[in-house]
Design a protein around this motif. Sequence first.
Motif, PDB file in Angstrom:
ATOM      1  N   VAL A  94       0.838  -1.204   0.000  1.00  0.00           N
ATOM      2  CA  VAL A  94       0.000   0.000   0.000  1.00  0.00           C
ATOM      3  C   VAL A  94       0.869   1.249   0.000  1.00  0.00           C
ATOM      4  O   VAL A  94       0.542   2.261  -0.618  1.00  0.00           O
ATOM      5  N   ALA A  95       2.028   1.160   0.676  1.00  0.00           N
ATOM      6  CA  ALA A  95       2.882   2.347   0.788  1.00  0.00           C
ATOM      7  C   ALA A  95       3.641   2.655  -0.503  1.00  0.00           C
ATOM      8  O   ALA A  95       4.141   3.762  -0.679  1.00  0.00           O
ATOM      9  N   ASN A 128       7.438  10.398  -2.906  1.00  0.00           N
ATOM     10  CA  ASN A 128       8.324  10.993  -1.906  1.00  0.00           C
ATOM     11  C   ASN A 128       7.579  11.626  -0.745  1.00  0.00           C
ATOM     12  O   ASN A 128       7.925  12.718  -0.286  1.00  0.00           O
ATOM     13  N   ILE A 129       6.556  10.936  -0.287  1.00  0.00           N
ATOM     14  CA  ILE A 129       5.803  11.467   0.851  1.00  0.00           C
ATOM     15  C   ILE A 129       6.514  11.066   2.137  1.00  0.00           C
ATOM     16  O   ILE A 129       7.014   9.933   2.243  1.00  0.00           O
ATOM     17  N   VAL A 152      -4.935   4.729  -1.945  1.00  0.00           N
ATOM     18  CA  VAL A 152      -4.127   5.495  -1.000  1.00  0.00           C
ATOM     19  C   VAL A 152      -3.478   6.706  -1.655  1.00  0.00           C
ATOM     20  O   VAL A 152      -3.171   7.699  -0.999  1.00  0.00           O
ATOM     21  N   ILE A 153      -3.271   6.662  -2.954  1.00  0.00           N
ATOM     22  CA  ILE A 153      -2.613   7.792  -3.634  1.00  0.00           C
ATOM     23  C   ILE A 153      -3.613   8.886  -4.024  1.00  0.00           C
ATOM     24  O   ILE A 153      -3.256   9.813  -4.731  1.00  0.00           O
ATOM     25  N   SER A 160       1.624   2.357 -12.697  1.00  0.00           N
ATOM     26  CA  SER A 160       0.482   3.253 -12.490  1.00  0.00           C
ATOM     27  C   SER A 160       0.584   3.965 -11.157  1.00  0.00           C
ATOM     28  O   SER A 160       0.012   5.025 -10.963  1.00  0.00           O
ATOM     29  N   LEU A 161       1.345   3.374 -10.218  1.00  0.00           N
ATOM     30  CA  LEU A 161       1.512   4.021  -8.922  1.00  0.00           C
ATOM     31  C   LEU A 161       2.641   5.044  -8.942  1.00  0.00           C
ATOM     32  O   LEU A 161       2.990   5.619  -7.923  1.00  0.00           O
ATOM     33  N   GLY A 162       3.244   5.245 -10.111  1.00  0.00           N
ATOM     34  CA  GLY A 162       4.210   6.315 -10.259  1.00  0.00           C
ATOM     35  C   GLY A 162       5.655   5.868 -10.376  1.00  0.00           C
ATOM     36  O   GLY A 162       6.553   6.684 -10.330  1.00  0.00           O
TER      37      GLY A 162
END
Lengths: 291, 354, 265
Positions: free
Chosen positions: B96-97, B104-105, B149-150, C166-168
């Motif tokens: 999930v992370a 870059n959170i 989550v994004i 897709s998540l970057g």
Amino acid sequence: MSQQSDTLSTARPYLLSAPALLLYVGVFMIPLIMTFMLSFYTFDITRGGILSGFSLENYTEVLSDSYFHKIFLRTFVLSILVTVFCVLLGTPEAYILHNMSSRWKSICMLAILGPLLVSVVVRTLGWAILIGSDGLINNTLMALGLIDEPIKLMFTMTGLVIALVHVLIPFMVLSVWAALQKLDPMVESAGQSLGASSFTVLRKIVLPQIMPGVLSGSLIVFALTASAFATPSILGGRRLKVVATTAYDEYLGTLNWPLGAAIAVLLLLANILIITSYNKFIERKYAQAFK
Amino acid sequence: MSFLHLEGLTKHFGDFVAVEEVNLTVEKGEFISLLGPSGCGKTTTLQMIAGFVNPTKGKIFIDNQDITELKPSKRNLGIVFQSYALFHHMTIHDNVAFGLEMRNINKAECQERVIETLSLVHLEDFAHRFPRELSGGQQQRVALARALVINPEVLLLDEPLSALDAKIREDMQIELRSIQRRLGTTTILVTHDQSEAMAMSDRIAVMNNGRLAQVDRPHRAYEHPGDNFVSNFLGKSNTFKGQVKDVSDGTARINASGVDFLARNDLFEPGTTVNVSVRPEKIQFCEPGKGQIDGSISTRIFLGNQWVFQVDSDIGEFVVVGQNTGREVVEEGHKVGLNWSEREVRVLPMENQA
Amino acid sequence: MRKNTPLALVFNALFLTFMLAPLVVICLVAFTSKGYISLPTDGFSLRWFRAILDNPHFIDAFYLSLMLGFASATIAVSIAVPASLAFARYKFTGRAAIMAFFLSPLMVPHIVLGVSFLSFLTKIGWYGSFMGLVFTHVIIIMPYALRLVLSSITGLDQSAESAAASLGASNWVVFRRVTLPMIIPGVAGGWVLSFITSFDEVTMSVFVASPSTTTLPVRMYEHITETIDPLIASLSASLIFITMIVMLILDRFYGLDKILVGKGK
């Protein structure tokens, strides 16, 4: 899914395989071509060894000399014998394994496939110890009074066949085993429910379906026997020369590299010819059923 | 204004036309389904939105920005794949992370958002497990959490429930819908299951042979299918070929093999060949001779909540569905009359394909 | 699945005896206290195992074979991974031909490779060098490495990579964080099979090994052609013990049949 294919440049797959491609051209293709060319050179000890040029001398020598005929014929017969025994013993063994409970199966698999991980030199040594004239088999049989004088196995075709079957049969078992795994476990029950006896099920239902495995296994065994070196060299010695040991002797014994190269080229061509025509045959025979 | 906009979206693979001239606008917060049989182009359309397939022609806009040329990694879309596509070598938490890490959170916020999203899908206790330790339904929810989550602009769901058991699938439909409502994420669902599409979506877009056949609210599409394909793909229909005899006062009389159907429709000229259709649940049994047509029951199947009958008539076979009210129903072999209201008869244009 | 008949079980027992007999005999003979090949009838002696340690010829060859296997397996795998990616992920002109080319060393008898490498290395002046030996071994083991790596890549669910993108994640991050970790088991299996194949190879190496770069199997082969003594038996027994341990580990993690299926054909 070829979803990424249109988003990435066309050069990428070539770049990715470039390192392997370079290595293959440099260290695989070039040496083979060199051997091919070398087979047309001549060897004359009085004029300083290898002379470059183009001559069919080596090929005419190999193809016309009965000494070489015998060696090629022996290698061929040896390969046929080893293949036949591997099929006759390996196929039933694979089927028996297939019918075992999974615990016993994995134990037996270890015993059969394990030797593949041990160098062929070690495995051949085992046979040399067993079948030598004062080897364990002879000593035991004589001690038991079953025979009066040692059976001759070392440096005989029989001994060579036994050892090569031992060295190569794991490939046969593996190949048939892979074919058996594709078999629907219910087809045998289906066959029996329709009134076929166990033997009929085996012959008419199981065997035809694992035939491709048997055939590809025999191809592997045949090709590997035809080019086997260490086992024939140790157990056959000078008396039972095969193609591979003859090439070795020409290179490292008499130093006649061009003649050795010609033998090697003939072995390679025979190998490729047999493999490709065998594959064609299998493809034609099984194209409909297994595609 | 529309939030997601597809403009003339087209994809050809060589000679094969996968998607042809798809125009679609989706409002912010809307849940829309791309529905159709396999090979209809729905998945290709989704992959073009996601950026995994380049359109042959056409444009994609999100929030009035042209994203057609953007890489998948720059589109900020959340995607849930049919196979879940979890990272099996990472824990649930790390799965999930991942998207947050790519953005870059900082660690603290990342941690907080992961926990928050995992509790949204009721998996906060599973953060340190690996995907293989979870059931299919749970893995599906991890995939959903990873996509949500994004805070994606649009959530794309590619047949997300098709690998689940029927019972879990129904529960997940309800849960997915309620999460989507709560977050207000614009969502596109690709599915071949018409009941799933109707249960979850604000609107459904039925696709056939690479084209959009009809875009409508589920009820409207079901009751007023635009063509024969939609009529037969959404639920069952009794469809017969006929000819318009006359039209008066907005009611058309259509003759099908000698039987007249009346229908509220004045779109077709007299003489036109059309299809007439009646849904199985809109037909009632009556005394023979008192309905529109007579027939005899050839087969009767009990499904628990309802009965399905096959009725042989002069113009062909009818399928009739009746609720199980607990009372006895007509038996096989009996003659019955079939009755329906003219309001339930749909008239559809003839098509080239069946 | 049906049960085996008693006859089948007897066949199986004989078959296993046949498979294991030569290896068991070596292990027994290795413990003899006598100076010639014989069964250890009067107790087990470690005399001949100690003798290995006093024989630098074999010890040096063992280290050389270890290093050779290590180097060639590592090189083979690291060029097999990108090549497999190309085969698994792209359709390109010449794909089938290049693939057949990469597998073609399987069709060439090792004796032919041996004579060819001998002329080649002599010509370029690399005969007797360690790197020359490494490159020839890479050619021999590449097909095995390629097969196992390729099958692990084709078995991979590609949508996991799409998900990461897709998540970057950039292409490189997708490869490093998703693709590589997921194919590691296949890559490791390919490495182990390559290492073992290189470590055991004798036919080709007989030609390219110089007195200063002789591998263990070649040294053993040369020894056996001259004399068969308890020393070679104890050395072989040691190799069998080591192989057994490796084999049990491999079987536990992969299943031996899965790895060795790559060895056929």
